[in-house]
Scaffold this active site. Structure first.
Site, mmCIF file in Angstrom:
data_model
loop_
_atom_site.group_PDB
_atom_site.id
_atom_site.type_symbol
_atom_site.label_atom_id
_atom_site.label_comp_id
_atom_site.label_asym_id
_atom_site.label_seq_id
_atom_site.Cartn_x
_atom_site.Cartn_y
_atom_site.Cartn_z
ATOM 1 C CB SER A 182 -0.968 0.001 1.185
ATOM 2 O OG SER A 182 -0.292 -0.097 2.406
ATOM 3 C CG ASP A 183 3.704 2.287 3.039
ATOM 4 O OD1 ASP A 183 3.535 3.429 3.506
ATOM 5 O OD2 ASP A 183 3.548 1.249 3.692
#
Length: 405
Positions: A182-183
């Site tokens: 997700s980062d």
């Protein structure tokens, strides 16, 4: 900590498309620094602002000579400067940097830069053309705005972690994918949005900067393909499928005689026929139930059983060689040793040896994009530098502050 002096004039390569774009990074951990790593690989001059003790990410993962190996990649092609933003001197220097920058990328908690005196309106009054990319857990507004979040939360709330569960194993937690997905997604979207905003601004001589709002949860949610309309229109909630894909068949991962696994994607009509012929099940290719993808999806379990019965008789490499001979897409599941030694990775310079003064020669993954006339090695101009390695250059030569340290 050993000194790693920054180059007096950091090398630039005019062949890289973002040469001349100046970006200030005010971030830590992964999302914003990943975005700026992509921009730096593309030639941007990225000035990474770190606290005097350095980015916390310098303490993550395996270490050599006391230095995090990961940071050699995470900070590559960036200029590192140190500022204490709790002091007026530190804030003044940051203002001077932002006055000369094209863009700012930050991933502090919402409201943090405002409390430091760097609200977007304040920055635009000083530099109207500044593009400000803000990456956070939940976004700059909404009821969850002020909740803390890391990458795992983006996976969980964005819908991904629900899908990574193994069917029939309700007693085990759904595994994460193994990297900070997700980062990384938010970083990719931030880089794309930033370049788009700069393009839109620069097309107009009177163009202004803008503020980009990106978050971890939305970045993951954006990958959920057709699941939202499936729920809204049909009431369907997609459930975990393990290694299978609910919208195509046969596509799965199959056990082999040597205990390894083979991913096979045989889901087009022509490939399906070649696959069935190769495993000795041409009867399934002729079965009217398997005539199209929807029929194969309805009978995916039967197809998977037939393919697995064949793969179990061969090693993963033998099975891969046999299927590739008839042009069926497939691959063994690689670990990092496989990646590092694979002849295709090596032939395409996807694994590049980089000289790092802090840790020695370190192999790094090449940038994933290729530009005509630019060898992959040219996109790694230097590895992640020591904390504050470029203070003299940035605060002296760039900002014309003589004698600064």
């Amino acid at each position: 900590m050993p000194e790693q002096p920054g180059p007096e004039t950091p090398p630039q390569d005019p062949r890289l498309p973002l040469t001349g774009l100046r970006v200030v990074e005010l971030g830590h951990y992964i999302a914003a620094p990943f975005a700026t790593r992509l921009l730096a690989d593309l030639g941007a001059e990225v000035i990474k602002v770190e606290p005097p003790e350095g980015d916390p990410h310098r303490d993550w993962g395996a270490r050599v000579n006391g230095h995090a190996v990961w940071f050699s990649i995470h900070g590559r092609n960036k200029l590192s400067v140190t500022l204490d933003l709790k002091t007026e001197e530190g804030k003044a220097r940051l203002r001077a940097l932002l006055a000369r920058a094209d863009a700012l990328v930050e991933n502090l908690r919402p409201g943090a830069i405002e409390r430091m005196g760097f609200a977007p309106a304040t920055l635009h009054a000083m530099n109207p053309r500044l593009v400000i990319a803000r990456v956070s857990g939940y976004g700059q507004d909404g009821p969850y705005r002020d909740k803390p979040a890391f990458g795992a939360i983006g996976e969980a709330m964005g819908g991904l972690r629900h899908l990574t569960a193994n069917p029939g194993q309700a007693n085990l937690p759904p595994p994460r994918c193994g990297v900070s997905i997700s980062d990384d997604l938010a970083g990719m979207y931030a880089a794309l949005a930033l370049v788009s905003a700069c393009w839109g601004r620069d097309r107009n001589p009177k163009g202004k900067g803008t503020v980009i709002d990106l978050d971890l949860v939305s970045s993951v949610f954006s990958l959920m393909e057709g699941m939202l309309p499936e729920f809204a229109l049909l009431g369907r909630v997609r459930q975990p499928m393990g290694a299978a894909l609910p919208s195509a068949a046969p596509t799965n991962t199959y056990p082999c005689a040597d205990g390894k696994w083979l991913a096979v994607a045989g889901n087009s009509d022509l490939i399906f026929r070649r696959l069935m012929a190769r495993i000795g099940r041409a009867d399934l290719a002729d079965d009217p139930r398997m005539a199209g993808n929807s029929g194969r999806c309805a009978n995916a379990a039967e197809l998977d059983e037939a393919i697995a019965a064949w793969t179990r008789t061969l090693s993963a490499k033998e099975a891969q060689d046999a299927l590739e001979a008839v042009e069926v897409p497939c691959s063994r599941l690689y670990d990092m040793k496989d990646c590092a030694e694979d002849p295709h990775f090596l032939a395409r310079d996807m694994v590049l040896p980089v000289q790092d003064p802090l840790i020695g020669t370190v192999p790094q993954p090449a940038a994933p994009f290729r530009f005509q006339g630019v060898p992959p090695a040219a996109m790694i101009r230097w590895p992640g530098p020591a904390v504050g390695a470029h203070n003299d250059y940035v605060f002296g030569a760039l900002l014309k502050e003589e004698g600064s340290r």
